[in-house]
Scaffold this motif. Structure first.
Motif, short mmCIF file in Angstrom:
data_model
loop_
_atom_site.label_atom_id
_atom_site.label_comp_id
_atom_site.label_asym_id
_atom_site.label_seq_id
_atom_site.Cartn_x
_atom_site.Cartn_y
_atom_site.Cartn_z
N THR A 11 -16.92 16.40 10.64
CA THR A 11 -15.73 16.77 10.44
C THR A 11 -14.61 17.07 10.95
O THR A 11 -14.03 15.87 11.19
N ARG A 12 -13.44 18.02 10.46
CA ARG A 12 -12.62 16.79 11.01
C ARG A 12 -12.10 17.12 12.41
O ARG A 12 -11.79 16.10 13.60
N GLU A 13 -12.42 18.26 13.10
CA GLU A 13 -13.01 18.02 14.04
C GLU A 13 -13.81 16.65 15.17
O GLU A 13 -13.29 15.98 16.43
N GLU A 14 -15.36 16.41 14.72
CA GLU A 14 -16.12 15.61 14.90
C GLU A 14 -14.42 14.25 15.10
O GLU A 14 -14.62 12.82 15.69
N ILE A 15 -14.24 13.61 13.19
CA ILE A 15 -13.39 12.94 12.99
C ILE A 15 -12.21 12.58 14.47
O ILE A 15 -11.97 11.12 14.42
N ALA A 16 -11.85 13.50 14.15
CA ALA A 16 -10.70 12.99 15.75
C ALA A 16 -11.22 12.73 17.58
O ALA A 16 -9.87 12.10 18.24
N ALA A 147 -11.29 7.34 1.94
CA ALA A 147 -10.92 6.76 2.68
C ALA A 147 -10.95 7.43 3.86
O ALA A 147 -12.01 6.36 4.98
N LYS A 148 -10.94 8.04 4.88
CA LYS A 148 -10.86 8.48 5.48
C LYS A 148 -11.85 9.10 6.27
O LYS A 148 -12.80 8.73 6.97
N ALA A 149 -12.59 9.90 5.49
CA ALA A 149 -14.53 10.77 5.88
C ALA A 149 -14.85 8.98 5.75
O ALA A 149 -16.39 8.72 6.74
N ALA A 150 -15.06 8.14 4.48
CA ALA A 150 -15.92 7.40 4.73
C ALA A 150 -15.67 6.17 5.36
O ALA A 150 -16.71 6.11 6.71
N LEU A 159 -9.77 6.80 11.46
CA LEU A 159 -8.66 6.32 9.81
C LEU A 159 -6.68 6.89 10.29
O LEU A 159 -7.14 8.36 9.89
N GLN A 160 -6.00 6.11 9.66
CA GLN A 160 -5.12 7.62 10.47
C GLN A 160 -3.77 7.79 9.09
O GLN A 160 -4.20 6.57 8.63
N LYS A 161 -3.58 8.92 8.47
CA LYS A 161 -3.63 8.72 7.21
C LYS A 161 -2.34 9.89 7.09
O LYS A 161 -2.46 11.22 7.20
N SER A 162 -0.92 9.64 7.83
CA SER A 162 -0.09 10.87 7.67
C SER A 162 0.13 11.28 6.56
O SER A 162 0.62 10.41 5.86
N ARG A 163 0.17 12.69 6.06
CA ARG A 163 1.15 13.06 5.52
C ARG A 163 2.04 13.07 5.30
O ARG A 163 2.87 12.95 3.62
N SER A 164 2.86 12.53 6.08
CA SER A 164 4.58 11.96 6.32
C SER A 164 4.36 10.76 5.64
O SER A 164 5.08 10.60 3.95
N VAL A 165 3.68 9.99 5.55
CA VAL A 165 3.16 8.76 5.54
C VAL A 165 3.06 8.75 3.41
O VAL A 165 3.62 8.47 2.72
N ASP A 186 -5.07 1.47 3.74
CA ASP A 186 -5.59 1.91 3.08
C ASP A 186 -6.96 0.92 2.19
O ASP A 186 -8.02 1.53 2.14
N ALA A 187 -6.51 -0.59 1.62
CA ALA A 187 -6.91 -1.35 1.15
C ALA A 187 -8.10 -1.68 2.09
O ALA A 187 -9.27 -2.26 1.69
N TYR A 188 -7.77 -2.02 3.39
CA TYR A 188 -8.86 -3.16 4.14
C TYR A 188 -9.06 -2.03 4.91
O TYR A 188 -10.16 -2.58 5.09
N ALA A 189 -9.21 -0.58 5.03
CA ALA A 189 -10.31 0.00 5.26
C ALA A 189 -11.52 0.37 3.97
O ALA A 189 -12.69 0.44 4.78
N ALA A 190 -10.93 0.20 2.73
CA ALA A 190 -12.12 0.26 1.93
C ALA A 190 -12.70 -1.06 1.77
O ALA A 190 -14.39 -0.89 1.50
N LEU A 191 -12.00 -2.12 2.27
CA LEU A 191 -12.74 -3.84 2.77
C LEU A 191 -14.07 -3.58 3.04
O LEU A 191 -15.13 -4.01 3.44
N ALA A 192 -12.91 -2.47 4.20
CA ALA A 192 -14.19 -2.59 5.54
C ALA A 192 -15.66 -2.65 5.54
O ALA A 192 -16.77 -2.50 5.69
N VAL A 193 -14.89 -0.86 4.87
CA VAL A 193 -16.30 0.19 4.21
C VAL A 193 -17.31 -0.84 4.04
O VAL A 193 -18.63 -0.77 3.71
N PHE A 194 -16.81 -1.58 2.26
CA PHE A 194 -17.91 -3.00 1.44
C PHE A 194 -18.36 -3.45 2.34
O PHE A 194 -20.01 -3.86 1.84
N TYR A 195 -17.79 -4.16 2.95
CA TYR A 195 -18.73 -5.26 4.06
C TYR A 195 -19.67 -4.18 4.78
O TYR A 195 -20.75 -5.68 4.85
N ALA A 196 -19.13 -3.55 5.92
CA ALA A 196 -20.66 -2.68 6.69
C ALA A 196 -21.45 -1.93 5.21
O ALA A 196 -22.74 -1.76 6.23
#
Length: 227
Positions: A11-16, A147-150, A159-165, A186-196
């Protein structure tokens, strides 16, 4: 969290409550502009084997306003990332050479939309790619994750994903530091999940071919910037 259907999206609360994602800092993010920079980056990317990949586009808000992206393409290696504005012949040739290369596997989330816009704007077809949404389903995670949930589920990080950005002007001539950090990680997180998930040890699935209805009508190549 798991149940009879497999791991569940946090959940959003768990991620926070999770520690922040250990992403790249600005000193490891390179905005490519010159032919020499493109050539050096090409060598590093093609020698990496696997790279995180994503695109960014200026959002459209008015009804009927045509989309003109992508405006930024990002490639992440394990220690650095390269950011390219889709502007000028050299930049477009560089992007096309990477995404169409079979020598390096592109890793990302929701790559179907990236495939469509790159084909439309640059005539580039992404080859040798892994969409992590599909890969995670094969791992037993039935929900479609971004990406954020993964990052939360696989890495236990936030993973911080600001809507304003996310909704900022990606077509601007000078990208802001927060845009560079967002795009690179964003791209780096995908690679990190891939290797993990040890997906680098698995065969790369063959890429689907875009059906004509999925591919937007190609547009003219982006002209080089005025002198």
């Amino acid at each position: 969290m798991t149940d009879a259907t497999g791991p569940q999206r946090p959940t959003r609360e768990e991620i926070a409550q999770l520690p922040p994602f250990a992403g790249l800092t600005l000193d490891r993010i390179h905005l490519l502009k010159t032919p020499a920079q493109f050539e050096a980056a090409r060598g590093a990317i093609l020698g990496a084997g696997f790279i995180g990949f994503d695109t960014e586009s200026k959002p459209t808000f008015a009804k009927g306003e045509p989309a003109s992206g992508p405006h930024v393409v990002q490639f992440a290696l394990r220690e650095q990332a390269f950011i390219v504005r889709v502007d000028g012949e050299a930049a477009c040739e560089f992007i096309k050479s990477i995404v169409e290369s079979e020598a390096v596997v592109k890793i990302g989330f929701g790559l179907k939309s990236d495939r469509v816009v790159l084909l439309s704007k640059l005539g580039a077809r992404i080859r040798a790619m892994v969409d992590l949404a599909d890969a995670l389903r094969r791992k037993g995670i039935r929900q479609t994750l971004g990406a954020k949930a993964a990052v939360a589920m696989v890495l236990g990080q936030r993973l911080q994903k600001s809507r304003s950005v996310t909704t900022s002007n990606w077509a601007r001539q000078t990208l802001l530091p927060n845009q560079l950090l967002y795009a690179a990680n964003d791209a780096y997180a995908a690679l990190a999940v891939f290797y993990a998930l040890d997906l680098h040890l698995a065969p790369v699935p063959a890429a689907e071919t875009l059906e004509p209805a999925e591919a937007a009508t190609p547009v003219e190549s982006v002209p080089p910037p005025a002198a």
